[in-house]
Design an enzyme around this catalytic site. Structure first.
Site, PDB file in Angstrom:
ATOM      1  N   ARG A 157      -9.259   6.750   6.121  1.00  0.00           N
ATOM      2  CA  ARG A 157      -8.825   7.449   7.543  1.00  0.00           C
ATOM      3  C   ARG A 157      -9.921   8.504   8.090  1.00  0.00           C
ATOM      4  NH1 ARG A 157      -5.655   4.041   5.997  1.00  0.00           N
ATOM      5  NH2 ARG A 157      -3.632   4.914   6.040  1.00  0.00           N
TER       6      ARG A 157
ATOM      7  N   SER B 251       1.930   8.850  10.215  1.00  0.00           N
ATOM      8  CA  SER B 251       1.837  10.085   9.091  1.00  0.00           C
ATOM      9  C   SER B 251       1.403  11.037   9.991  1.00  0.00           C
ATOM     10  CB  SER B 251       0.783   9.788   7.947  1.00  0.00           C
ATOM     11  OG  SER B 251       1.675   8.173   7.088  1.00  0.00           O
TER      12      SER B 251
ATOM     13  N   GLU C  14      -3.762  13.850  10.436  1.00  0.00           N
ATOM     14  CA  GLU C  14      -3.951  12.616  10.266  1.00  0.00           C
ATOM     15  C   GLU C  14      -4.258  12.852  11.751  1.00  0.00           C
ATOM     16  OE1 GLU C  14      -2.813   8.652   8.010  1.00  0.00           O
ATOM     17  OE2 GLU C  14      -2.230   7.710  10.331  1.00  0.00           O
TER      18      GLU C  14
HETATM   19  N1  EPU Z   1       7.614  10.895  -1.485  1.00  0.00           N
HETATM   20  C1  EPU Z   1       8.212  11.886  -1.505  1.00  0.00           C
HETATM   21  N2  EPU Z   1       8.747  12.122  -0.352  1.00  0.00           N
HETATM   22  C2  EPU Z   1       8.914  11.512   0.934  1.00  0.00           C
HETATM   23  C3  EPU Z   1       7.958  10.651   1.090  1.00  0.00           C
HETATM   24  C4  EPU Z   1       6.773  10.032   0.360  1.00  0.00           C
HETATM   25  O1  EPU Z   1       7.859  12.300  -2.905  1.00  0.00           O
HETATM   26  O2  EPU Z   1       9.738  12.353   1.773  1.00  0.00           O
HETATM   27  C5  EPU Z   1       6.478  10.240  -2.301  1.00  0.00           C
HETATM   28  C6  EPU Z   1       6.694   9.226  -2.833  1.00  0.00           C
HETATM   29  O3  EPU Z   1       8.019   8.410  -3.439  1.00  0.00           O
HETATM   30  C7  EPU Z   1       5.389   7.871  -2.863  1.00  0.00           C
HETATM   31  C8  EPU Z   1       4.661   9.076  -2.029  1.00  0.00           C
HETATM   32  O4  EPU Z   1       4.498   9.844  -1.780  1.00  0.00           O
HETATM   33  O5  EPU Z   1       5.177   8.244  -4.498  1.00  0.00           O
HETATM   34  C9  EPU Z   1       3.937   7.740  -1.214  1.00  0.00           C
HETATM   35  O6  EPU Z   1       4.594   7.738  -0.372  1.00  0.00           O
HETATM   36  P1  EPU Z   1       4.611   6.795   0.410  1.00  0.00           P
HETATM   37  O7  EPU Z   1       4.445   5.115  -0.497  1.00  0.00           O
HETATM   38  O8  EPU Z   1       5.150   6.475   1.864  1.00  0.00           O
HETATM   39  O9  EPU Z   1       3.822   5.780   1.634  1.00  0.00           O
HETATM   40  P2  EPU Z   1       2.594   7.032   2.312  1.00  0.00           P
HETATM   41  O10 EPU Z   1       1.591   7.688   1.397  1.00  0.00           O
HETATM   42  O11 EPU Z   1       3.398   8.768   2.399  1.00  0.00           O
HETATM   43  C10 EPU Z   1       0.866   5.280   3.253  1.00  0.00           C
HETATM   44  C11 EPU Z   1       0.283   5.161   4.479  1.00  0.00           C
HETATM   45  C12 EPU Z   1       1.435   4.986   5.842  1.00  0.00           C
HETATM   46  C13 EPU Z   1       1.723   3.623   5.049  1.00  0.00           C
HETATM   47  C14 EPU Z   1       2.211   3.559   4.225  1.00  0.00           C
HETATM   48  C15 EPU Z   1       2.759   2.092   3.308  1.00  0.00           C
HETATM   49  C16 EPU Z   1      -1.433   7.521   4.980  1.00  0.00           C
HETATM   50  C17 EPU Z   1      -1.493   8.975   5.434  1.00  0.00           C
HETATM   51  N3  EPU Z   1      -0.357   6.716   5.161  1.00  0.00           N
HETATM   52  O12 EPU Z   1       2.071   6.505   3.071  1.00  0.00           O
HETATM   53  O13 EPU Z   1       0.533   4.893   6.672  1.00  0.00           O
HETATM   54  O14 EPU Z   1       2.408   2.996   6.159  1.00  0.00           O
HETATM   55  O15 EPU Z   1       1.499   4.434   3.233  1.00  0.00           O
HETATM   56  O16 EPU Z   1       1.682   1.340   3.512  1.00  0.00           O
HETATM   57  O17 EPU Z   1      -2.112   6.950   4.487  1.00  0.00           O
HETATM   58  C18 EPU Z   1       0.448   6.101   9.222  1.00  0.00           C
HETATM   59  O18 EPU Z   1      -1.004   6.306   8.510  1.00  0.00           O
HETATM   60  O19 EPU Z   1       0.410   6.636  10.208  1.00  0.00           O
HETATM   61  C19 EPU Z   1       0.680   5.420   8.082  1.00  0.00           C
HETATM   62  C20 EPU Z   1       2.307   5.074   8.539  1.00  0.00           C
END
Ligand code: EPU
Length: 321
Positions: free
Chosen positions: A188, A237, A307
């Site tokens: 990022r 995010s 971010e």
């Molecule tokens: N989780 C929780 N509680 C929550 C949300 C998430 O426990 O309320 C846990 C999930 O269960 C999972 C982990 O956190 O184990 C990661 O969550 P998720 O799979 O939703 O992915 P993320 O890391 O939060 C990233 C990107 C997103 C992208 C998704 C899917 C970043 C900062 N964010 O989210 O990108 O859509 O993966 O590919 O890297 C963005 O950058 O704006 C964005 C939406």
């Protein structure tokens, strides 16, 4: 309007643009907050962009406003939206003697994409031509220029890995073409010259990966729909994920889901999504972001890095958090 702004405005009009003064930016950003831009202008080509740079006023590129937190006091100087030529698409196809083409006949080639192109629009156009390779942009809001600036990505990859070149305009009005070796793409984050505006990007695309990637994109978009509050105004995010963990998991584990400050709320669906429930101010969102960061640091000794980018006139000392 100050003499400086009036002079700049005239210069922009002479160069064929239609600057709007005191333009409310809450209409443009995803969060729907923030005060006015002194001057908001649509820029269609490099000639116009050079005229903007020549005004000596600070220049902010709005992109699609999908990752910006605009201050309630607004943004001083000129806010630019890249349109016209900056939304064009062509291909550099090894099979075409002339070099440029409307589509790609070879198995691999380079898509030449204007930086103001919305990521979703680019993906739709590539899909219609059955060209793949940029699945990492699926579901990423905003523009291609914004995606480069922050090395946007998802679990399908990062845009930095697809870059053949990045063309920029520098604050002195000159242009430069950067190769991937010139840019340090990290999670990022991308190092670009100070004040550089991305105008056009060359991205590696491929016909061969189209079918497999299409299935992955469908699967990924379904996952996002199920796990993220895509129907409410947010900037995606809010924080970057810290090494080996997820910001959403940490904010959730700190018990902050649903927390409100004024009209801003941490989503009940995904804790790294901060929502404008209707009447949030930029300061409400700022306070909520700071609260989440401070709480996670106290609870887990992890410092979350935003971010989203704060732009405009914030109270002294507000940023960095
Ligand atoms: N989780 C929780 N509680 C929550 C949300 C998430 O426990 O309320 C846990 C999930 O269960 C999972 C982990 O956190 O184990 C990661 O969550 P998720 O799979 O939703 O992915 P993320 O890391 O939060 C990233 C990107 C997103 C992208 C998704 C899917 C970043 C900062 N964010 O989210 O990108 O859509 O993966 O590919 O890297 C963005 O950058 O704006 C964005 C939406």
């Amino acid at each position: 309007m100050s003499w400086e702004l009036a002079g700049a405005s005239l210069k922009l009009i002479m160069a064929g643009m239609e600057p709007v003064k005191d333009a409310p930016l809450s209409k443009h950003g995803y969060w729907r907050v923030g005060g006015p831009a002194d001057l908001l202008v649509d820029v269609h080509d490099e000639h116009m962009l050079a005229a903007v740079m020549d005004t000596d006023l600070p220049v902010t590129v709005l992109g699609n406003g999908s990752n910006l937190l605009v201050a309630d006091a607004g943004i001083r100087g000129i806010v630019v939206r890249l349109k016209g030529n900056f939304r064009a698409l062509a291909f550099r196809d090894p099979k075409q003697a002339s070099g440029l083409s409307d589509t790609l006949s070879s198995p691999m080639g380079i898509a030449l994409v204007g930086a103001g192109t919305m990521n979703t629009v680019l993906l739709h156009k590539l899909d219609a031509l059955e060209i793949g390779g940029l699945g990492c942009l699926a579901g990423v809001p905003g523009t291609v220029g914004g995606a480069i600036r922050m090395n946007a990505g998802t679990r399908l990859g990062e845009i930095g890995d697809k870059v053949a070149f990045v063309r920029v305009v520098l604050p002195n009005g000159s242009t430069q073409t950067l190769t991937p070796e010139d840019i340090d793409f990290r999670y990022r984050r991308a190092t670009l010259p100070e004040g550089a505006i991305v105008t056009r990007v060359g991205l590696w695309v491929s016909r061969e990966v189209y079918d497999t990637e299409k299935a992955q994109i469908q699967e990924h978009l379904g996952y996002r729909k199920g796990s993220q509050p895509l129907d409410q105004p947010s900037c995606g995010s809010t924080f970057k994920n810290p090494d080996g963990d997820a910001a959403g998991r940490l904010i959730d584990a700190a018990g902050l889901k649903g927390t409100r400050v004024g009209g801003a709320q941490i989503s009940e669906k995904h804790a790294n999504f901060f929502i404008n429930t209707g009447n949030a101010t930029a300061m409400d969102l700022y306070t909520l972001i700071k609260t989440a960061r401070d709480t996670v640091r106290e609870r887990f000794d992890v410092v979350l890095e935003p971010e989203v980018h704060a732009v405009g006139d914030w109270p002294e000392g507000a940023w960095p958090l």
